[in-house]
Write a protein that holds these residues in place. Structure first.
Motif, PDB file in Angstrom:
ATOM      1  N   GLU A   1      15.967   5.940  -5.584  1.00  0.00           N
ATOM      2  CA  GLU A   1      14.371   5.625  -5.772  1.00  0.00           C
ATOM      3  C   GLU A   1      14.010   4.511  -5.058  1.00  0.00           C
ATOM      4  O   GLU A   1      14.773   3.683  -4.763  1.00  0.00           O
ATOM      5  CB  GLU A   1      14.248   5.653  -7.083  1.00  0.00           C
ATOM      6  N   ASN A   2      12.592   4.669  -4.869  1.00  0.00           N
ATOM      7  CA  ASN A   2      11.955   3.464  -4.048  1.00  0.00           C
ATOM      8  C   ASN A   2      12.535   3.529  -2.656  1.00  0.00           C
ATOM      9  O   ASN A   2      13.322   2.586  -2.071  1.00  0.00           O
ATOM     10  CB  ASN A   2      12.170   2.288  -4.718  1.00  0.00           C
ATOM     11  N   ILE A   3      12.355   4.501  -1.886  1.00  0.00           N
ATOM     12  CA  ILE A   3      12.852   4.379  -0.415  1.00  0.00           C
ATOM     13  C   ILE A   3      11.451   4.586   0.578  1.00  0.00           C
ATOM     14  O   ILE A   3      10.664   5.693   0.418  1.00  0.00           O
ATOM     15  CB  ILE A   3      13.694   5.844  -0.201  1.00  0.00           C
ATOM     16  N   VAL A   4      11.417   3.739   1.438  1.00  0.00           N
ATOM     17  CA  VAL A   4      10.349   3.763   2.610  1.00  0.00           C
ATOM     18  C   VAL A   4      10.917   3.809   3.790  1.00  0.00           C
ATOM     19  O   VAL A   4      11.893   2.953   4.385  1.00  0.00           O
ATOM     20  CB  VAL A   4       9.570   2.714   2.382  1.00  0.00           C
TER      21      VAL A   4
ATOM     22  N   TYR B   1       8.797   7.547   0.494  1.00  0.00           N
ATOM     23  CA  TYR B   1       7.706   7.909   1.395  1.00  0.00           C
ATOM     24  C   TYR B   1       8.212   7.605   2.782  1.00  0.00           C
ATOM     25  O   TYR B   1       8.698   6.614   3.317  1.00  0.00           O
ATOM     26  CB  TYR B   1       6.933   6.422   1.148  1.00  0.00           C
ATOM     27  N   VAL B   2       7.805   8.606   3.499  1.00  0.00           N
ATOM     28  CA  VAL B   2       8.004   8.985   5.120  1.00  0.00           C
ATOM     29  C   VAL B   2       6.562   8.668   6.024  1.00  0.00           C
ATOM     30  O   VAL B   2       5.936   9.654   5.538  1.00  0.00           O
ATOM     31  CB  VAL B   2       8.963   9.973   5.242  1.00  0.00           C
ATOM     32  N   LYS B   3       6.691   7.777   6.856  1.00  0.00           N
ATOM     33  CA  LYS B   3       5.433   7.818   7.386  1.00  0.00           C
ATOM     34  C   LYS B   3       5.766   7.472   8.921  1.00  0.00           C
ATOM     35  O   LYS B   3       6.810   6.787   9.263  1.00  0.00           O
ATOM     36  CB  LYS B   3       4.753   6.513   6.974  1.00  0.00           C
ATOM     37  N   ASN B   4       4.887   8.189   9.888  1.00  0.00           N
ATOM     38  CA  ASN B   4       5.125   8.149  11.273  1.00  0.00           C
ATOM     39  C   ASN B   4       6.503   8.312  11.776  1.00  0.00           C
ATOM     40  O   ASN B   4       7.331   7.620  12.384  1.00  0.00           O
ATOM     41  CB  ASN B   4       4.552   6.725  11.965  1.00  0.00           C
ATOM     42  N   LEU B   5       6.860   9.384  11.489  1.00  0.00           N
ATOM     43  CA  LEU B   5       8.251  10.207  12.144  1.00  0.00           C
ATOM     44  C   LEU B   5       8.061  11.124  13.190  1.00  0.00           C
ATOM     45  O   LEU B   5       7.107  12.004  13.113  1.00  0.00           O
ATOM     46  CB  LEU B   5       8.931  10.960  10.844  1.00  0.00           C
ATOM     47  N   SER B   6       8.603  10.782  14.347  1.00  0.00           N
ATOM     48  CA  SER B   6       8.617  11.729  15.524  1.00  0.00           C
ATOM     49  C   SER B   6      10.004  12.369  15.524  1.00  0.00           C
ATOM     50  O   SER B   6      10.962  11.936  15.533  1.00  0.00           O
ATOM     51  CB  SER B   6       8.259  11.165  16.928  1.00  0.00           C
ATOM     52  N   CYS B   7      10.009  13.677  15.859  1.00  0.00           N
ATOM     53  CA  CYS B   7      11.072  14.443  16.037  1.00  0.00           C
ATOM     54  C   CYS B   7      10.988  15.314  17.230  1.00  0.00           C
ATOM     55  O   CYS B   7      10.166  16.150  17.327  1.00  0.00           O
ATOM     56  CB  CYS B   7      11.789  15.079  15.006  1.00  0.00           C
ATOM     57  N   SER B   8      12.047  15.647  17.973  1.00  0.00           N
ATOM     58  CA  SER B   8      12.159  16.632  18.937  1.00  0.00           C
ATOM     59  C   SER B   8      13.494  17.035  19.273  1.00  0.00           C
ATOM     60  O   SER B   8      14.334  16.569  19.152  1.00  0.00           O
ATOM     61  CB  SER B   8      11.765  15.976  20.208  1.00  0.00           C
TER      62      SER B   8
ATOM     63  N   ASP C   1       0.816  -1.214   0.153  1.00  0.00           N
ATOM     64  CA  ASP C   1      -0.025  -0.153  -0.100  1.00  0.00           C
ATOM     65  C   ASP C   1       0.841   1.269  -0.170  1.00  0.00           C
ATOM     66  O   ASP C   1       0.632   2.269   0.963  1.00  0.00           O
ATOM     67  CB  ASP C   1      -1.107   0.133   1.079  1.00  0.00           C
ATOM     68  N   LEU C   2       1.749   1.479  -0.812  1.00  0.00           N
ATOM     69  CA  LEU C   2       2.682   2.354  -0.907  1.00  0.00           C
ATOM     70  C   LEU C   2       2.015   3.486  -2.096  1.00  0.00           C
ATOM     71  O   LEU C   2       1.155   2.933  -2.907  1.00  0.00           O
ATOM     72  CB  LEU C   2       3.990   2.159  -1.695  1.00  0.00           C
ATOM     73  N   PRO C   3       2.334   4.990  -1.769  1.00  0.00           N
ATOM     74  CA  PRO C   3       1.658   5.690  -2.809  1.00  0.00           C
ATOM     75  C   PRO C   3       2.324   5.751  -4.162  1.00  0.00           C
ATOM     76  O   PRO C   3       2.115   6.920  -4.906  1.00  0.00           O
ATOM     77  CB  PRO C   3       2.031   7.159  -1.823  1.00  0.00           C
TER      78      PRO C   3
END
Length: 543
Positions: free
Chosen positions: A319-322, A349-356, A34-36
């Protein structure tokens, strides 16, 4: 009896690793659904059911005995005999550079610390075909297939003996303590751990760009090693390990086709010079997940370089990086693209990244000396807190502040082309600026960027310059000062579903080049949009 027990133990260990690899393959398959963009597959490397213990080659884990030969000879033997696992047991293993080989899984047991030597003699210089010298990377390899670095152990780069430190990154008390050893630069702004470094820097400047091998030896104090640098490899797994105290860039993986990075930890102090965390360059078919980075430069960074040659616009070297479920703390940027983009990038595709505590949350950077086409980028579910600068930043004049003259032919340059980027579900609590989009004048090289479902609580709002086709859909900018939007020489701007709009000026649009602003299904009034410095009021449309 002891030998029988050891054999059983090693068999259990090998079986658990093999089972783990099968489990990782299932995880990989699930993450790549289910990639974009068009799906791709990665085959996690597998290895023969055979264990090679570095202790059998004479390695001693006492932190004093150098194990370079024992580790490297074990890796060579394992590969030559068809592959398997090279086991690094619990202990403190002092070593020089480690060279990987095909069909080898270098596995660090829990409790294992591989400590890289501070002895400069353990790092003979390497020379390229052009005669340029470099230090060998601490863990290196090239032209490999089916390789892994796994386990719960630690690679300590011993970078304190190699890295310079900038004075402004230390308190006065820390600086006074630091300069009791090593030496301070001529201008007093930098500390070097090795005496003779300033002399080497001066000599390098004096000698110019082309140095003989003898001259390179004289200036070698100006060089530092990467920690993990594997290149031109097919099917690679990096899982579970900790990389820390890096002399330079921590992880630089180049031209890997089929790369999985799982649960990799990078632990560097925020003031470490040039200590990028997890860099991926010119790679294809990559999955990174459950990784954690704290470092002194970019956190997770995408690079693609042609080395100054002009890019074929139909070529994408990365290319093609998740990237999923990762955390970044200190760093110049949590997720970064650039500054080398001239090889082209697509399908990220970057998903669910948290940063502080990072300087910038999501950072795009390049300039006309290293630009290329970056397209089909999808970034969603990003959660930020206590960001020092911008939550999202596009910088097209990074580093040398290059600018294209008004009458120049842009095709002569390696112009950055960020075109086709989607941000969705982005939330930030605390940043200096919400979004900065800085194109290069007269080229409009930030194009087709959409921002959807966002709440950014920041000091300043959104600034866009020389950009095109920018959409804000259900975006709430909660800025403390100034205006939520300030846009200059930007055309085709769309505001959709914008609610909770305060009274007063909402957006300022400047210059005649700013055209075609539409507001749809939003609480923004025409009177809240100021058209200034030649921007025509006829270009504003409310639907």
């Amino acid at each position: 009896m002891k030998k029988t027990s050891l054999t059983i133990l090693l068999s259990i260990l090998t079986a658990s690793v093999v089972f783990g690899q099968k489990s990782i393959q299932e995880e990989v398959n699930a993450h790549l659904k289910d990639l974009p963009f068009a799906s791709f597959s990665i085959t996690v490397p597998t290895f023969k059911n055979k264990v090679y213990n570095i202790k059998d080659a004479g390695a001693i884990g006492d932190g004093i005995t150098k194990c370079t030969e024992a580790i490297n000879s074990t890796i060579k033997k394992c590969s030559a005999e068809g592959g398997g696992m090279v086991l690094v047991p619990a202990g403190l293993w002092l070593t020089g550079p480690i060279t990987m080989a095909s069909n080898v899984n270098l596995h660090l047991e829990a409790g294992a610390i591989v400590l890289f030597s501070a002895d400069i003699e353990d790092y003979p210089l390497l020379y390229s075909s052009s005669g340029k010298a470099s230090m060998p990377s601490l863990i290196n390899g090239s032209d490999l297939e089916n390789v892994a670095i796994t386990g719960k152990g630690i690679f300590d780069g011993n970078g304190d003996h190699w890295r310079p430190i900038k004075k402004f990154k230390k308190t006065d008390k820390q600086w006074k303590e630091l300069i009791k050893e090593g030496e301070v630069s001529t201008d007093g702004k930098m500390w070097f751990p090795r005496k003779g470094t300033q002399k080497a820097i001066d000599l390098k400047k004096q000698l110019g760009s082309k140095l003989t091998k003898e001259q390179w030896e004289q200036v070698r104090f100006t060089l530092r090693s990467y920690t993990l640098n594997v290149e031109k490899t097919k099917n690679m797994l990096v899982e579970g390990i900790t990389l820390m105290n890096s002399p330079h860039i921590t992880n630089m993986l180049r031209e890997i086709d089929g790369l999985v990075m799982k649960d990799v930890k990078v632990l560097n102090e925020w003031w470490y010079q040039n200590a990028d965390g997890l860099d991926i360059s010119r790679c294809k078919n990559v999955l990174m997940y459950d990784c954690t980075v704290n470092t002194g430069d970019d956190g997770i960074c995408m690079k693609s370089s042609l080395g100054g040659k002009k890019q074929d616009p139909n070529t994408f070297l990365l290319e093609n990086i998740v990237i999923k479920d990762c955390k970044v703390y200190h760093g110049h940027g949590a997720f970064v693209i650039g500054s080398n983009t001239d090889g082209g990038m697509r399908n990220i595709y970057v998903k669910n990244l948290s940063c502080s505590l990072t300087d910038v949350g999501v950072r795009f950077k390049s300039d006309i000396t290293r630009g290329g086409k970056v397209t089909n980028i999808f970034i969603e579910d990003v959660f930020m807190a206590d960001i020092k600068e911008a939550a999202i930043s596009f910088n097209l004049t990074y580093q040398d502040k290059a600018a294209i003259p008004a009458d120049a032919d842009a095709s002569q340059y390696l112009v950055p082309d960020f075109n086709g980027i989607s941000f969705k579900n982005i939330y930030c609590y605390g940043a200096k600026e919400a979004i900065v989009i800085g194109g290069v004048d007269n080229t409009l090289n930030v194009k087709n960027v959409s921002f959807e479902n966002m709440i950014l609580q920041t000091k300043k709002g959104v600034e866009a310059y020389a950009s095109e086709n920018i959409t804000f859909d259900n975006v709430q900018i909660m800025n403390e000062s100034g205006y939520p939007f300030y846009m200059k020489k930007t055309k085709n701007i769309s505001f959709k579903n914008i609610k909770n709009v305060k009274e007063g000026v909402y957006a300022k649009m400047l210059e005649p080049e700013t055209k075609n602003i539409t507001i749809e299904n939003s609480a923004i009034k025409a009177s809240q949009v100021e058209m200034l410095n030649g921007a025509a009021t006829s270009e504003l449309k409310i639907k």
